[in-house]
Write a protein that holds these residues in place. Structure first.
Motif, PDB file in Angstrom:
ATOM      1  N   UNK A 162       0.905  -1.355  -0.035  1.00 47.76           N
ATOM      2  CA  UNK A 162      -0.024   0.367   0.276  1.00 47.76           C
ATOM      3  C   UNK A 162       1.119   1.228  -0.312  1.00 47.76           C
ATOM      4  N   UNK A 163       2.261   1.367   0.619  1.00 45.98           N
ATOM      5  CA  UNK A 163       3.208   2.989   0.831  1.00 45.98           C
ATOM      6  C   UNK A 163       3.557   2.480  -0.607  1.00 45.98           C
ATOM      7  N   UNK A 164       4.396   1.577  -1.027  1.00 47.22           N
ATOM      8  CA  UNK A 164       3.803   2.611  -2.590  1.00 47.22           C
ATOM      9  C   UNK A 164       3.228   2.268  -3.672  1.00 47.22           C
ATOM     10  N   UNK A 165       1.715   1.791  -3.664  1.00 44.20           N
ATOM     11  CA  UNK A 165       0.454   2.578  -4.218  1.00 44.20           C
ATOM     12  C   UNK A 165       0.444   3.812  -3.790  1.00 44.20           C
ATOM     13  N   UNK A 166       1.019   4.676  -2.385  1.00 45.75           N
ATOM     14  CA  UNK A 166       1.234   5.703  -2.226  1.00 45.75           C
ATOM     15  C   UNK A 166       1.984   6.313  -2.913  1.00 45.75           C
ATOM     16  N   UNK A 167       3.296   6.327  -2.877  1.00 42.92           N
ATOM     17  CA  UNK A 167       4.602   6.553  -3.473  1.00 42.92           C
ATOM     18  C   UNK A 167       4.342   6.583  -5.182  1.00 42.92           C
ATOM     19  N   UNK A 168       3.771   5.554  -5.732  1.00 44.24           N
ATOM     20  CA  UNK A 168       2.832   5.812  -7.104  1.00 44.24           C
ATOM     21  C   UNK A 168       2.133   6.975  -7.129  1.00 44.24           C
ATOM     22  N   UNK A 220      -3.936   7.048  -7.039  1.00 44.77           N
ATOM     23  CA  UNK A 220      -3.770   6.449  -6.438  1.00 44.77           C
ATOM     24  C   UNK A 220      -2.535   6.468  -4.906  1.00 44.77           C
ATOM     25  N   UNK A 221      -3.129   7.282  -4.222  1.00 41.47           N
ATOM     26  CA  UNK A 221      -2.514   8.114  -3.158  1.00 41.47           C
ATOM     27  C   UNK A 221      -4.019   7.350  -2.913  1.00 41.47           C
ATOM     28  N   UNK A 222      -5.481   7.626  -2.521  1.00 39.88           N
ATOM     29  CA  UNK A 222      -6.629   7.850  -2.293  1.00 39.88           C
ATOM     30  C   UNK A 222      -6.565   5.948  -2.389  1.00 39.88           C
ATOM     31  N   UNK A 223      -6.387   4.638  -2.850  1.00 43.00           N
ATOM     32  CA  UNK A 223      -6.206   4.021  -2.794  1.00 43.00           C
ATOM     33  C   UNK A 223      -5.294   3.042  -2.227  1.00 43.00           C
ATOM     34  N   UNK A 224      -4.070   3.830  -1.908  1.00 46.74           N
ATOM     35  CA  UNK A 224      -2.730   3.292  -1.556  1.00 46.74           C
ATOM     36  C   UNK A 224      -2.663   3.834  -0.057  1.00 46.74           C
ATOM     37  N   UNK A 225      -3.560   4.855   0.192  1.00 42.91           N
ATOM     38  CA  UNK A 225      -4.152   4.917   1.603  1.00 42.91           C
ATOM     39  C   UNK A 225      -5.251   4.005   1.933  1.00 42.91           C
ATOM     40  N   UNK A 232      -5.886  -6.753   1.929  1.00 44.00           N
ATOM     41  CA  UNK A 232      -4.626  -7.136   1.040  1.00 44.00           C
ATOM     42  C   UNK A 232      -4.111  -6.341  -0.093  1.00 44.00           C
ATOM     43  N   UNK A 233      -5.328  -5.342  -0.765  1.00 41.67           N
ATOM     44  CA  UNK A 233      -4.965  -4.621  -1.756  1.00 41.67           C
ATOM     45  C   UNK A 233      -6.235  -3.740  -1.963  1.00 41.67           C
ATOM     46  N   UNK A 234      -6.236  -2.613  -2.801  1.00 47.45           N
ATOM     47  CA  UNK A 234      -7.377  -2.388  -3.419  1.00 47.45           C
ATOM     48  C   UNK A 234      -6.679  -1.036  -3.836  1.00 47.45           C
ATOM     49  N   UNK A 235      -7.654  -1.025  -5.786  1.00 46.65           N
ATOM     50  CA  UNK A 235      -7.172  -0.244  -6.520  1.00 46.65           C
ATOM     51  C   UNK A 235      -8.790   0.377  -7.074  1.00 46.65           C
ATOM     52  N   UNK A 236      -7.815   0.490  -8.752  1.00 46.86           N
ATOM     53  CA  UNK A 236      -9.085   1.169  -9.537  1.00 46.86           C
ATOM     54  C   UNK A 236      -9.491   0.518  -9.762  1.00 46.86           C
ATOM     55  N   UNK A 237     -10.965  -0.414 -10.531  1.00 45.92           N
ATOM     56  CA  UNK A 237     -12.022  -1.599 -10.863  1.00 45.92           C
ATOM     57  C   UNK A 237     -11.070  -1.431 -12.476  1.00 45.92           C
ATOM     58  N   UNK A 238     -10.814  -2.458 -13.468  1.00 44.77           N
ATOM     59  CA  UNK A 238     -11.010  -1.741 -14.672  1.00 44.77           C
ATOM     60  C   UNK A 238     -12.242  -2.445 -15.464  1.00 44.77           C
ATOM     61  N   UNK A 239     -12.124  -4.188 -15.392  1.00 44.37           N
ATOM     62  CA  UNK A 239     -13.488  -4.637 -16.718  1.00 44.37           C
ATOM     63  C   UNK A 239     -15.072  -4.077 -15.431  1.00 44.37           C
ATOM     64  N   UNK A 240     -14.880  -3.892 -13.978  1.00 52.76           N
ATOM     65  CA  UNK A 240     -16.345  -3.610 -13.929  1.00 52.76           C
ATOM     66  C   UNK A 240     -15.999  -2.009 -14.195  1.00 52.76           C
ATOM     67  N   UNK A 241     -15.390  -1.695 -14.121  1.00 51.09           N
ATOM     68  CA  UNK A 241     -14.977   0.068 -14.160  1.00 51.09           C
ATOM     69  C   UNK A 241     -15.820   0.347 -15.393  1.00 51.09           C
ATOM     70  N   UNK A 242     -15.926  -0.559 -16.740  1.00 51.74           N
ATOM     71  CA  UNK A 242     -17.021  -0.446 -18.206  1.00 51.74           C
ATOM     72  C   UNK A 242     -18.370   0.583 -17.726  1.00 51.74           C
ATOM     73  N   UNK A 243     -18.798  -1.182 -16.509  1.00 53.59           N
ATOM     74  CA  UNK A 243     -20.614  -0.844 -16.817  1.00 53.59           C
ATOM     75  C   UNK A 243     -20.483   0.351 -16.124  1.00 53.59           C
ATOM     76  N   UNK A 244     -20.351   0.884 -14.912  1.00 55.08           N
ATOM     77  CA  UNK A 244     -20.201   2.387 -14.635  1.00 55.08           C
ATOM     78  C   UNK A 244     -20.146   3.602 -15.068  1.00 55.08           C
TER      79      UNK A 244
END
Length: 438
Positions: A99-105, A245-250, A261-273
């Motif tokens: 998660x900290x690495x995602x925040x750093x990204x 990235x900052x929001x999902x990393x935190x 374990x980890x949360x992130x931007x959705x990929x496939x279900x993103x298209x539904x919304x």
């Protein structure tokens, strides 16, 4: 009212499909790295709640349909990795670091660009190697428990042909019916049906950090966050990637001590919304992503029931449902892995080493697969000679391909819309091949 109902319904569908299609992968992954049944239920509850909170925050703040979900390929990575040195506390520590690495990204765009610059064949091969063990589970289930697995696979095939979006949820319903019909009623009260947080102090292990934290970060970025950005840009949006990235990393860091374990931007279900089915007006589709976030958080309250059903079923049956959910992701990853002839052998090496699931020095196969494939590519990739055969492929160059405002001497502020748009374009160009359902 009519303008609100359509995106709300789209959001409800997004939440249902996202939860039902891959919660079994999350539970299997958490149990594989050492979580007890209570800790696994706590982890599922945590990723549901923080995913919902992130989706609501990003949607309301930016008025964009930025769907958020748990990392499905990350959960599959946990299954492939298995127990880590230091046990469950060390796994929790790896979740925190990831998660900290995602925040750093999110804070340092060059880091996320570096992840996006991993050659697509290598990244696809690593993901395919991670997914392969789960995707073989339906075959094993048909041999070991044919009476239970047969109807599940048949329903999945039929719905995959005629109503693809509902194929995995339909197969899950059949599996639940099979479990309920073959389980004595007294056993349903053996475990807690109401989920509760079960905190675990993180521990730190170098092997867990190298073998789990870094691969989890790479898989989540390359297979979820970057394709999620590509989906949004494909529908004409300019989302702030750094903010996401900052929001999902935190959120990942906050969820880790209770098993997330980890949360992130959705990929496939993103298209539904984010697609036109959510609403004809693109400026109204953010309602769908916010609704999906709220729905996912509410579905998380059923984590205890979900965990109980998993515990009462033959392990291979739940793995079979998880494998069916990842078949499409495996196909996409394999296609990406062999798409470039010059990188094909390096990709195959990455796939073979990762799929072997070897553990060396306490570090899992995903790390060694990425390392072996990268070394193979550096050592044996031939550079075409200009003017002979096909044209020389032009390598991406940050200095050459960045927009003027990014490549200029004046630094771009991290919070500026221009910087986020430049990063979104880079990521969209680097990954447009899709991702596992989330």
């Amino acid at each position: 009212m009519a303008g609100v109902l359509q995106p709300v319904l789209a959001g409800v569908v997004t939440a249902l499909v996202g939860f039902a299609s891959s919660f079994t992968v999350v539970l299997a992954g958490l149990r594989a790295v050492g979580a007890t049944e209570t800790q696994a239920a706590s982890g599922l509850l945590a990723v549901c709640l923080v995913s919902g909170a992130c989706a609501a925050w990003l949607g309301l703040r930016h008025r964009l349909p930025m769907s958020v979900a748990w990392s499905t390929p990350g959960a599959a990575l946990l299954v492939a990795t298995g127990p880590v040195a230091g046990g469950w506390p060390a796994a929790v520590g790896a979740f925190v670091v990831s998660g900290l690495l995602i925040v750093a990204a999110g804070l340092f765009p060059p880091l996320s660009r570096a992840v996006a610059a991993i050659p697509k064949p290598i990244a696809g091969a690593m993901l395919a190697g991670v997914l392969l063990p789960l995707c073989t589970a339906p075959v094993r289930a048909l041999v070991e428990v044919p009476a239970l697995a047969g109807p599940v696979v048949v329903v999945w095939l039929l719905l995959h042909r005629f109503a693809r979006r509902w194929a995995v949820p339909g197969a899950l319903v059949v599996a639940v019916v099979a479990i309920a019909s073959t389980t004595p009623s007294g056993r349903f009260g053996g475990t807690g049906l109401w989920p509760a947080f079960d905190p675990t102090p993180p521990a730190w292990s170098m092997s867990a950090l190298a073998g789990l934290a870094v691969p989890l970060f790479l898989v989540t970025m390359a297979a979820q966050n970057v394709p999620g950005m590509a989906v949004l840009t494909g529908y004409g949006y300019r989302p702030p990637f750094g903010s996401a990235l900052r929001v999902t990393g935190l959120a990942s860091v906050a969820a880790a001590p209770v098993g997330g374990h980890a949360v992130n931007l959705a990929a496939i279900t993103a298209a539904l919304a984010a697609g036109p089915d959510a609403h004809p007006d693109p400026d109204r589709r953010w309602i769908a992503s916010v609704t999906a976030g709220v729905g996912l958080a509410l579905l998380g309250l059923g984590a205890g029931v979900a965990t109980t059903l998993v515990l009462l079923s033959p392990p291979v049956l739940i793995e079979a449902v998880a494998g069916l959910a990842l078949i499409g992701a495996l196909a996409t990853a394999l296609t990406s892995a062999v798409a470039e002839p010059d990188d094909r052998e390096a990709a195959v090496v990455t796939f073979v080493v990762t799929a072997a699931g070897v553990t060396l020095l306490g570090i899992g196969g995903a790390f060694w697969g990425l390392l072996a494939g990268g070394a193979m590519r550096l050592l044996f990739r031939r550079r075409p000679v200009p003017g002979r055969g096909r044209p020389v492929p032009q390598r991406r160059s940050a200095e050459r391909e960045q927009p003027d405002d990014v490549g200029s001497e004046e630094p771009v502020e991290r919070e500026s819309p221009e910087g986020d748009r430049a990063l979104a374009r880079d990521c969209g160009a680097a990954r447009t091949d899709g991702a596992p359902p989330a």
